[in-house]
Write a protein that holds these residues in place. Structure first.
Motif, short mmCIF file in Angstrom:
data_model
loop_
_atom_site.label_atom_id
_atom_site.label_comp_id
_atom_site.label_asym_id
_atom_site.label_seq_id
_atom_site.Cartn_x
_atom_site.Cartn_y
_atom_site.Cartn_z
N GLU A 1 0.80 -1.24 0.00
CA GLU A 1 0.00 0.00 0.00
C GLU A 1 0.83 1.28 0.00
O GLU A 1 0.28 2.38 -0.04
N ASN B 1 1.54 5.63 -2.27
CA ASN B 1 0.27 6.36 -2.20
C ASN B 1 0.58 7.79 -1.77
O ASN B 1 1.25 8.01 -0.76
N MET C 1 -0.95 9.74 -0.28
CA MET C 1 -1.43 10.02 1.07
C MET C 1 -0.24 10.10 2.04
O MET C 1 -0.30 10.80 3.04
N PHE C 2 0.85 9.38 1.72
CA PHE C 2 2.04 9.42 2.56
C PHE C 2 2.93 10.60 2.14
O PHE C 2 3.15 10.81 0.94
N ASP D 1 -4.97 2.51 -8.43
CA ASP D 1 -5.90 2.91 -7.38
C ASP D 1 -6.37 4.34 -7.64
O ASP D 1 -5.72 5.30 -7.22
N ASN E 1 -8.33 -0.91 -9.55
CA ASN E 1 -8.72 -0.64 -8.16
C ASN E 1 -9.27 0.78 -8.04
O ASN E 1 -8.51 1.71 -7.88
N ILE F 1 -11.03 -5.05 -8.78
CA ILE F 1 -11.38 -4.94 -7.35
C ILE F 1 -12.66 -4.11 -7.26
O ILE F 1 -12.74 -3.01 -7.84
N LEU G 1 -15.70 -2.56 -4.67
CA LEU G 1 -16.10 -2.23 -3.30
C LEU G 1 -17.61 -2.40 -3.14
O LEU G 1 -18.38 -2.03 -4.04
N ASP H 1 -14.38 -6.40 -2.41
CA ASP H 1 -13.83 -5.74 -1.21
C ASP H 1 -15.00 -5.26 -0.35
O ASP H 1 -15.65 -4.27 -0.70
N GLY I 1 -8.70 -3.48 2.07
CA GLY I 1 -7.68 -2.47 2.32
C GLY I 1 -7.48 -2.44 3.83
O GLY I 1 -8.09 -1.64 4.53
N ASN J 1 -7.10 0.48 6.76
CA ASN J 1 -8.22 1.34 7.13
C ASN J 1 -8.66 1.06 8.57
O ASN J 1 -9.07 1.96 9.29
N GLN K 1 -6.83 3.11 11.33
CA GLN K 1 -6.56 4.55 11.17
C GLN K 1 -7.04 5.31 12.40
O GLN K 1 -8.17 5.10 12.86
N ARG L 1 -1.87 0.50 16.00
CA ARG L 1 -2.14 0.19 14.60
C ARG L 1 -1.71 -1.22 14.22
O ARG L 1 -2.48 -1.99 13.67
N ILE M 1 -4.59 -5.41 0.72
CA ILE M 1 -3.72 -4.25 0.52
C ILE M 1 -3.22 -3.88 1.90
O ILE M 1 -4.01 -3.50 2.77
N1 THG Z 1 -9.87 -0.88 -0.59
C1 THG Z 1 -9.27 -0.80 -1.79
N2 THG Z 1 -8.29 0.06 -2.07
C2 THG Z 1 -7.87 0.93 -1.10
C3 THG Z 1 -8.45 0.88 0.17
C4 THG Z 1 -9.49 -0.04 0.42
N3 THG Z 1 -6.87 1.81 -1.38
C5 THG Z 1 -6.52 2.83 -0.42
C6 THG Z 1 -6.68 2.31 1.00
N4 THG Z 1 -7.98 1.72 1.15
C7 THG Z 1 -5.60 1.30 1.31
N5 THG Z 1 -4.33 1.95 1.46
C8 THG Z 1 -4.01 2.65 2.63
C9 THG Z 1 -2.87 3.40 2.62
C10 THG Z 1 -2.50 4.08 3.77
C11 THG Z 1 -3.29 4.03 4.90
C12 THG Z 1 -4.43 3.26 4.92
C13 THG Z 1 -4.79 2.56 3.77
C14 THG Z 1 -2.92 4.78 6.10
N6 THG Z 1 -2.34 5.97 5.95
C15 THG Z 1 -1.89 6.79 7.05
C16 THG Z 1 -3.09 7.32 7.85
O1 THG Z 1 -4.10 7.68 7.24
O2 THG Z 1 -2.99 7.40 9.07
C17 THG Z 1 -1.09 7.95 6.52
C18 THG Z 1 0.00 8.27 7.46
C19 THG Z 1 0.93 9.28 6.89
O3 THG Z 1 0.48 10.37 6.52
O4 THG Z 1 2.13 8.99 6.82
O5 THG Z 1 -3.17 4.35 7.21
O6 THG Z 1 -10.06 -0.16 1.52
N7 THG Z 1 -9.68 -1.64 -2.74
#
Ligand code: THG
Length: 262
Positions: free
Chosen positions: A6, A9, A11-12, A75, A96, A120, A122, A160, A196, A199, A202, A207, A227
């Protein structure tokens, strides 16, 4: 179980910065580390903050492809980004994701056919994510019907049932486990299941513990793929051990190392 990494992304923060500064080695390092840690597929997501998702996706895939040919999970919710992403990914790609909204499936499923990808899907529709397992499985049934209507083999479909953070949606985790058990009964060949996983934890204080505990429970409920953060060694150890205890691997005293050398 199939592990999808994962970590690529937006998001990181480190990935977001790598995209902004076009720092290839950061992205390539994350790709290689996840593969060494047992990932068989890499998820690729430009992140919510990207102002040029099409360009960013293209750069990310080209950068990853300089170091590995492993299958990618594209994704994104954007049709043009998905099209370009799947085209650049090549063989074995995962779309995805789609969800249970009919119009969206009609737009995205032709891409799965065009590029011969895994899908994939949902269990979400216009009204959201049902709290009950039955609600989730009903959406999964609609997805299966649509996939068949488009002439796509259901063995490449991964349902999913969407896990949400346990600190705000506690009642969902048990429903997800029950949905995992029921989804393979929907058709033949059965669809596979995926989550995923991260999630679920979070916003919580434990964790890794929550992730690995739920992963083991989901595996016992039949989960086929996840994932996850493959760099969490305790998580991967728990997965390998759960598969051993489910009779999917043969025991030896060095079963953790043996799995990793496969
Ligand atoms: N199903 C499917 N795809 C997906 C998801 C899903 N893709 C995205 C996500 N959910 C799975 N990937 C992540 C990636 C990171 C985090 C959670 C799921 C995560 N990120 C930290 C947080 O939010 O706390 C970021 C921390 C940081 O900023 O460093 O936990 O469900 N098909």
């Amino acid at each position: 179980m199939l592990i999808i990494g994962e970590k690529i992304n937006g998001m990181f923060k480190n990935v977001r910065e790598a995209i902004q500064t076009k720092n290839k080695s950061i992205l390539q390092d994350i790709a290689k580390k996840q593969l060494e840690a047992s990932a068989g597929v890499l998820d690729v997501n430009v992140g919510p903050a990207s102002s040029e998702p099409l360009k960013d996706m293209q750069w990310m895939i080209e950068t990853i492809r300089e170091v590995t040919n492993v299958p990618l999970a594209i994704d994104t919710t954007k049709l043009d980004v998905m099209d370009k992403g799947l085209e650049l990914s090549g063989e074995g790609a995962f779309l995805n994701s789609i969800n249970g909204e009919e119009e969206k499936m009609d737009k995205f499923l032709p891409l799965a056919k065009k590029y011969n990808t895994k899908i994939i899907a949902l269990t979400i529709n216009k009204t959201g994510i049902p709290i009950t397992p039955e609600g989730r499985v009903e959406i999964a049934a609609n997805i299966v019907a649509k996939v068949m209507e488009h002439g796509i083999d259901t063995s490449g479909l991964y349902i999913d049932p969407v896990i949400l953070p346990v600190n705000v949606a506690m009642e969902h985790s048990a429903a997800v486990l029950e949905a995992l058990k029921q989804c393979p009964l929907l058709c033949d060949p059965p669809p596979k299941t995926i989550l995923g996983l991260s999630n679920v934890s979070q916003g919580t204080n434990y964790r890794s513990l929550i992730d690995r505990t739920f992963l083991v429970m989901a595996l016992a409920s039949g989960l086929d793929a996840a994932i996850v953060n493959p760099l969490d060694k305790d998580l991967v150890d728990a997965m390998i051990t759960a598969e051993l205890l489910l009779g999917k691997n043969i025991y030896c005293d060095s079963f953790l190392d043996a799995y990793r050398r496969k």
